[in-house]
Design a protein around this motif. Structure first.
Motif, short mmCIF file in Angstrom:
data_model
loop_
_atom_site.label_atom_id
_atom_site.label_comp_id
_atom_site.label_asym_id
_atom_site.label_seq_id
_atom_site.Cartn_x
_atom_site.Cartn_y
_atom_site.Cartn_z
N ILE A 1 34.85 18.83 36.89
CA ILE A 1 34.17 18.12 35.80
C ILE A 1 33.58 16.82 36.32
O ILE A 1 32.46 16.43 35.95
N GLY A 2 34.31 16.12 37.17
CA GLY A 2 33.78 14.88 37.74
C GLY A 2 32.54 15.10 38.58
O GLY A 2 31.57 14.35 38.47
N VAL A 3 32.55 16.14 39.42
CA VAL A 3 31.37 16.45 40.24
C VAL A 3 30.20 16.82 39.35
O VAL A 3 29.06 16.39 39.58
N THR A 4 30.45 17.63 38.32
CA THR A 4 29.38 18.02 37.41
C THR A 4 28.76 16.81 36.73
O THR A 4 27.53 16.70 36.64
N ALA A 5 29.59 15.90 36.28
CA ALA A 5 29.08 14.71 35.59
C ALA A 5 28.22 13.85 36.51
O ALA A 5 27.14 13.38 36.12
N THR A 6 28.68 13.63 37.74
CA THR A 6 27.92 12.75 38.63
C THR A 6 26.63 13.42 39.13
O THR A 6 25.62 12.75 39.33
N LEU A 7 26.64 14.75 39.29
CA LEU A 7 25.41 15.43 39.69
C LEU A 7 24.37 15.39 38.57
O LEU A 7 23.18 15.15 38.82
N ILE A 8 24.81 15.62 37.33
CA ILE A 8 23.87 15.58 36.21
C ILE A 8 23.31 14.17 36.05
O ILE A 8 22.11 13.98 35.78
N ARG A 9 24.13 13.17 36.25
CA ARG A 9 23.68 11.79 36.12
C ARG A 9 22.63 11.44 37.17
O ARG A 9 21.75 10.60 36.93
N ARG A 10 22.66 12.09 38.33
CA ARG A 10 21.74 11.76 39.42
C ARG A 10 20.52 12.68 39.46
O ARG A 10 19.69 12.54 40.36
N LEU A 11 20.40 13.60 38.51
CA LEU A 11 19.22 14.47 38.49
C LEU A 11 17.97 13.64 38.23
O LEU A 11 17.98 12.71 37.42
N ARG A 12 16.88 14.00 38.91
CA ARG A 12 15.63 13.27 38.72
C ARG A 12 14.93 13.70 37.46
O ARG A 12 14.30 12.89 36.79
N THR A 13 15.00 14.99 37.11
CA THR A 13 14.35 15.51 35.91
C THR A 13 15.32 16.42 35.17
O THR A 13 16.21 17.03 35.77
N GLY A 14 15.14 16.51 33.86
CA GLY A 14 15.96 17.39 33.05
C GLY A 14 17.39 16.93 32.86
O GLY A 14 18.27 17.74 32.56
N ARG A 15 17.63 15.63 33.04
CA ARG A 15 19.01 15.13 32.96
C ARG A 15 19.58 15.29 31.55
O ARG A 15 20.72 15.73 31.38
N VAL A 16 18.79 14.96 30.54
CA VAL A 16 19.27 15.03 29.16
C VAL A 16 19.54 16.47 28.76
O VAL A 16 20.56 16.78 28.14
N ALA A 17 18.61 17.36 29.12
CA ALA A 17 18.80 18.78 28.78
C ALA A 17 20.02 19.36 29.46
O ALA A 17 20.80 20.11 28.86
N ALA A 18 20.23 19.01 30.74
CA ALA A 18 21.39 19.52 31.46
C ALA A 18 22.69 18.99 30.87
O ALA A 18 23.67 19.72 30.72
#
Length: 224
Positions: free
Chosen positions: A128-145
């Motif tokens: 869950i921690g890895v998922t959260a930090t990867l989504i936070r660092r996405l350049r596009t589609g962060r909100v949708a993800a």
């Protein structure tokens, strides 16, 4: 006197992780949330509790509290290390989850149940921690993800008691964890494949030549 001109810094921001890198840890996180509530069916005492002759307090401590404490310990590690080493953190986390699920599937007593749930919680918290930090660092589609992952997570938490209770009553609670082990193995493969693809697709940055680089000073004229 010749002074070497300074090299301008690259104005482009650092690229975020590719979206497919979220698949492995995200899938593992959903499985972890499913495993959190699957031990409590909606229609009363669980088959696991009856088969192992556990009291309500023992089930609460070994099944739920141990899971949550282990997940809370592992979550910061996944959040901090997952930004730089997502695959290196996700793969061991899923391996812990897989080992814990198999322990619960073949558990003979409450002692191994506690160990299995702790391993489940450690793996789930890190994923869950890895998922959260990867989504936070996405350049596009962060909100949708983030919205999609959160929605699926809530669905996993809600649906787990119903599915777990149905399968446990019809067959065995052990089958629930064997099926979960199968999905955990799929998440492990997904994390490994996406990690390899990301590593292969990464290209070393090309350093631009500094502007105005002069030619080397001419040497003495050749002697005739």
């Amino acid at each position: 006197m010749y002074v070497t001109p300074s090299t301008p810094s690259d104005p482009r921001p650092a690229a975020g992780p590719p979206w497919w890198l979220v698949i492995g840890p995200g899938f593992a996180a959903l499985i972890g949330l499913f495993l959190l509530t699957v031990i409590y069916p909606v229609d009363g005492r669980s088959a696991l509790q009856l088969d192992l002759a556990l009291s309500d307090q023992s089930l609460l401590l070994s099944g739920l509290v141990a899971y949550l404490v282990a997940a809370a310990i592992a979550f910061p590690a996944g959040l901090l290390l997952g930004a730089r080493f997502p695959t290196s953190v996700t793969v061991p986390a899923i391996c812990l989850m897989l080992l814990g699920v198999l322990l619960v599937a073949f558990v003979p007593d409450s002692g191994l149940l506690l160990l299995g749930r702790v391993l489940n919680g450690l793996g789930a918290g890190a994923a869950i921690g890895v998922t959260a930090t990867l989504i936070r660092r996405l350049r596009t589609g962060r909100v949708a993800a983030a919205a999609t992952t959160a929605g699926l997570g809530v669905l996993a938490l809600v649906i787990a008691p119903f599915l777990g209770g149905l399968v446990s009553e019809a067959l065995s609670f052990r089958l629930v964890y064997l099926i979960a082990a199968l999905f955990t193995f799929v998440a492990l493969i997904a994390a490994g494949v996406t990690g390899v693809v990301t590593l292969m697709s990464a290209k070393p940055p090309v350093q631009p030549m500094p502007p105005g680089m002069p030619y080397p000073p001419p040497g003495p004229p050749p002697v005739a």
